[in-house]
Design an enzyme around this catalytic site. Sequence first.
Site, short mmCIF file in Angstrom:
data_model
loop_
_atom_site.label_atom_id
_atom_site.label_comp_id
_atom_site.label_asym_id
_atom_site.label_seq_id
_atom_site.Cartn_x
_atom_site.Cartn_y
_atom_site.Cartn_z
N GLY A 166 0.78 -1.23 0.00
CA GLY A 166 0.00 0.00 0.00
C GLY A 166 0.81 1.28 0.00
O GLY A 166 0.33 2.32 0.47
N THR A 167 2.03 1.26 -0.58
CA THR A 167 2.79 2.52 -0.62
C THR A 167 2.13 3.53 -1.56
O THR A 167 2.21 4.73 -1.32
CB THR A 167 4.26 2.30 -1.03
OG1 THR A 167 4.31 1.81 -2.38
CG2 THR A 167 4.97 1.35 -0.09
N ASN A 220 -5.60 2.76 -12.91
CA ASN A 220 -4.62 1.82 -12.37
C ASN A 220 -3.23 2.42 -12.52
O ASN A 220 -2.98 3.16 -13.47
CB ASN A 220 -4.69 0.51 -13.18
CG ASN A 220 -3.65 -0.51 -12.75
OD1 ASN A 220 -3.52 -0.81 -11.55
ND2 ASN A 220 -2.90 -1.05 -13.69
N MET A 253 -4.02 -6.82 -7.12
CA MET A 253 -3.55 -7.94 -7.94
C MET A 253 -4.69 -8.91 -8.27
O MET A 253 -4.66 -10.08 -7.90
CB MET A 253 -2.42 -8.68 -7.21
CG MET A 253 -1.24 -7.80 -6.89
SD MET A 253 -0.51 -7.02 -8.35
CE MET A 253 0.85 -6.11 -7.61
N HIS A 257 0.65 1.30 -13.13
CA HIS A 257 1.44 0.15 -13.58
C HIS A 257 2.91 0.56 -13.60
O HIS A 257 3.24 1.65 -14.10
CB HIS A 257 0.98 -0.30 -14.98
CG HIS A 257 1.73 -1.50 -15.45
ND1 HIS A 257 1.46 -2.77 -15.00
CD2 HIS A 257 2.80 -1.61 -16.29
CE1 HIS A 257 2.30 -3.62 -15.54
NE2 HIS A 257 3.13 -2.94 -16.33
#
Length: 204
Positions: free
Chosen positions: A16-17, A112, A95, A114
């Site tokens: 959760g960074t 999102n 994920m 990536h």
Amino acid sequence: MTDRKARVAVLVSGGGTNLQAILDAQKSGAIHSGQVALVIANKADAYALERARIAGVETKTILRRDCSSQEAFEQAIAQALEEKEIDLIVLAGFMAILSRWFTDRFAGRIINVHPSLIPSFCGAGFYGLKVHEAALQKGVKVTGATVHFVNEIPDGGQIIMQKAVRVLPGDTPERLQKRVMRQAEWKILPAAVELLCAQRMKEE
Ligand code: GAR
């Protein structure tokens, strides 16, 4: 125009960074058009849940194995989002692949982050450290991160922001991952969240 803030949900699976970067940006005022109203995890031991609790954000854990099918899993997530009247859904290290049913239902409202410059090192099978392993194996000298809209194609939706990061001699996947997070992900993800929340509020 109202002074209402857009309601943001962050979907997480791990450390959760990126969630933390969003929470910090909210605290500093860099994100001022939206607020995180819900954090959903699909892993019971995700440290991201702890980060949310520390920040006083409501959390929900929805596990695939507790649901009878992928559809039931996605329905449970959709219901939680709709109950909280969420405007923007942020996948931050989430994920799990979401089906077309889900991405169509929230079209234009899911983003999102990536850890590569899409279209390099993306799509099915490219997630987390694997992305950086592939980049090092290919020998690229520049990599980075991308924030994009989510559609039914993994990492295939429209690109919103990208930032390049240098690959350095002697990099390991872990060192490169950390640099990409620090120099790119933790910057462009909060910036994209503010941009989209501000746009959403203008539409009201
Ligand atoms: C981040 O590097 C994110 O870009 C990546 O997982 C990490 C999660 O870290 N996501 C993907 O690879 C998605 N395809 P975090 O839990 O510390 O934010």
